[in-house]
Motif scaffolding. Sequence first.
Motif, PDB file in Angstrom:
ATOM      1  N   GLU A   1      -3.537  -2.833  -2.924  1.00  0.00           N
ATOM      2  CA  GLU A   1      -4.382  -3.571  -1.977  1.00  0.00           C
ATOM      3  C   GLU A   1      -4.795  -4.907  -2.580  1.00  0.00           C
ATOM      4  O   GLU A   1      -4.500  -5.207  -3.739  1.00  0.00           O
TER       5      GLU A   1
ATOM      6  N   THR B   1       6.953  -8.652   4.608  1.00  0.00           N
ATOM      7  CA  THR B   1       6.221  -7.980   5.683  1.00  0.00           C
ATOM      8  C   THR B   1       7.153  -7.516   6.788  1.00  0.00           C
ATOM      9  O   THR B   1       8.308  -7.943   6.876  1.00  0.00           O
TER      10      THR B   1
ATOM     11  N   SER C   1      -0.110  -6.193   5.692  1.00  0.00           N
ATOM     12  CA  SER C   1      -0.920  -5.124   6.302  1.00  0.00           C
ATOM     13  C   SER C   1      -1.217  -4.034   5.280  1.00  0.00           C
ATOM     14  O   SER C   1      -0.387  -3.166   5.008  1.00  0.00           O
ATOM     15  N   MET C   2      -2.419  -4.091   4.712  1.00  0.00           N
ATOM     16  CA  MET C   2      -2.876  -3.054   3.790  1.00  0.00           C
ATOM     17  C   MET C   2      -4.248  -2.611   4.275  1.00  0.00           C
ATOM     18  O   MET C   2      -5.222  -3.363   4.205  1.00  0.00           O
TER      19      MET C   2
ATOM     20  N   LYS D   1      -8.921  -5.530   0.717  1.00  0.00           N
ATOM     21  CA  LYS D   1      -8.487  -6.812   1.287  1.00  0.00           C
ATOM     22  C   LYS D   1      -7.034  -6.744   1.709  1.00  0.00           C
ATOM     23  O   LYS D   1      -6.199  -6.128   1.042  1.00  0.00           O
ATOM     24  N   ASP D   2      -6.721  -7.423   2.825  1.00  0.00           N
ATOM     25  CA  ASP D   2      -5.328  -7.465   3.251  1.00  0.00           C
ATOM     26  C   ASP D   2      -4.582  -8.572   2.499  1.00  0.00           C
ATOM     27  O   ASP D   2      -5.160  -9.313   1.702  1.00  0.00           O
TER      28      ASP D   2
ATOM     29  N   ASP E   1       0.803  -1.217   0.000  1.00  0.00           N
ATOM     30  CA  ASP E   1       0.000   0.000   0.000  1.00  0.00           C
ATOM     31  C   ASP E   1       0.839   1.271   0.000  1.00  0.00           C
ATOM     32  O   ASP E   1       0.292   2.367  -0.188  1.00  0.00           O
TER      33      ASP E   1
END
Length: 216
Positions: free
Chosen positions: A35, A83, A56-57, A61-62, A9
């Motif tokens: 995303e 991540t 983590s977005m 949707k993550d 993101d």
Amino acid sequence: MIKLCIVDDHAMVRSGLKLLLHEKEEIRVVGEASEGEEAIALARQLRPDVMLMDLSMPHGKDGMAATREIRREVPSVEVLILTMHDDEEYLFRAIQAGASGYILKNAPHEELLTAIRMVAAGSAYLYPTATKRLMREYLEQAHTGGPEAAGPLSEREKEIVALVAKGYSNKEVADQLVISVKTVESHKANIMEKLGLKTRPDLVKYAMEKGLLHFE
């Protein structure tokens, strides 16, 4: 040539990754997304070899949900999680979702390149410290659960499961066991059918749960 999509993101992160990967002739960035829904659409449309996926977005949707859907809809696309979460729970959930690799954003550039190449080649990649912690946790569970047999597998099949779960390619497994690559492929197909498994992460989880992973 490894075709790769970047999913994060943060535009600055995507730009930095593209700059890094642009220098590598064997890797071509073919798309990017901010995303999960965009990532799923890219996977369907471009069918890259690897999706480099953030977890983590905050919008849409993550990465976990996107990974699960991509692996279900376009199983030929491998997902490598990139991540900041240095946490066993995230790691295990990513494996369950179907990710073939997990690496931290603070890893050295060469480690990231190695992870991309391994995942694209059909191997699994877990960053070293997480691997040790995860192996220890599951081996402890296997030990406290008693010397349970690893299901309906022959000794040869158990050897193959262990090597595949450690990330060895078919050729490397064949070399170690002094058998042909075709024989390894046949064994793997039989193992997956016998255990009712569909993906490599499923096999890694099985090997962990049954205590089949042993490291020198």
